[in-house]
Design a protein around this motif. Sequence first.
Motif, short mmCIF file in Angstrom:
data_model
loop_
_atom_site.label_atom_id
_atom_site.label_comp_id
_atom_site.label_asym_id
_atom_site.label_seq_id
_atom_site.Cartn_x
_atom_site.Cartn_y
_atom_site.Cartn_z
N ALA A 101 0.83 -1.28 0.13
CA ALA A 101 0.01 -0.01 -0.05
C ALA A 101 0.85 1.23 -0.16
CB ALA A 101 -0.83 -0.03 1.11
N LEU A 102 1.89 1.33 0.60
CA LEU A 102 2.81 2.46 0.91
C LEU A 102 3.57 2.76 -0.44
CD1 LEU A 102 3.76 4.54 2.68
CD2 LEU A 102 5.60 3.18 3.32
N ALA A 103 4.02 1.34 -1.18
CA ALA A 103 4.63 1.62 -2.44
C ALA A 103 3.74 2.29 -3.38
CB ALA A 103 5.13 0.19 -2.83
N ALA A 104 2.57 1.67 -3.23
CA ALA A 104 1.47 2.40 -4.34
C ALA A 104 1.21 3.59 -4.17
CB ALA A 104 0.11 1.45 -4.30
N ALA A 107 4.12 5.50 -5.65
CA ALA A 107 3.90 5.62 -7.14
C ALA A 107 3.11 6.69 -7.59
CB ALA A 107 3.66 4.35 -7.48
N ARG A 108 1.59 6.72 -6.94
CA ARG A 108 0.65 7.66 -7.50
C ARG A 108 1.11 9.24 -6.90
NH1 ARG A 108 -2.50 3.74 -4.71
NH2 ARG A 108 -2.55 4.89 -2.73
N ALA A 109 1.84 9.30 -5.98
CA ALA A 109 2.71 10.67 -5.52
C ALA A 109 3.42 11.03 -6.72
CB ALA A 109 3.06 10.52 -4.30
N LEU A 120 6.45 13.91 -2.77
CA LEU A 120 5.89 13.75 -1.21
C LEU A 120 4.66 12.86 -1.44
CD1 LEU A 120 6.11 17.55 -0.55
CD2 LEU A 120 8.04 15.71 -0.09
N LEU A 121 4.60 11.90 -0.18
CA LEU A 121 3.37 11.34 0.05
C LEU A 121 2.02 12.28 -0.15
CD1 LEU A 121 4.18 8.58 2.41
CD2 LEU A 121 3.64 8.34 0.11
N GLN A 126 -5.03 9.77 -3.67
CA GLN A 126 -5.82 8.89 -2.88
C GLN A 126 -5.41 8.99 -1.49
OE1 GLN A 126 -5.97 4.95 -4.44
NE2 GLN A 126 -6.16 5.58 -6.61
N ARG A 127 -4.46 9.70 -0.95
CA ARG A 127 -4.13 9.80 0.50
C ARG A 127 -5.04 10.60 1.12
NH1 ARG A 127 0.88 8.80 3.18
NH2 ARG A 127 0.83 9.99 5.19
#
Length: 128
Positions: A101-104, A107-109, A120-121, A126-127
Amino acid sequence: MSRPETDLAATLAADTPIPRDTEGPIFAEPWQAQAFALVVELQNKGVFTAEEWAQALGAEIREALAAGGCKDGSDYYERWCEALEHLLIAKGLTSHDGVDALAASWARAAEATPHGKPILLENDPQRS
């Protein structure tokens, strides 16, 4: 008296293909130095011992070599990250799903971050 991170670096370098010169580890990319520092800090804080780390890293390197992985050490820090991930999972500090989940999210960030800006996260759309 020697510094713990120096001791850890020396222990790790003894039997592994760590990219190094006469003064110690060398890093081709900033993330490699950050991964190295993270492991040193977690070991210094007692999250795992130097022996646990050496066993985890050694297992990752042996697995990569058995699968025909890079024998010149150029993938060393990828093995480093895999060992850290597996060790933290084994200790119950995270899970495969948590890592995925963190890797995804990263990637989205990265996809949402304009070129030239820091990733940055918080840039993950989606965060929450």
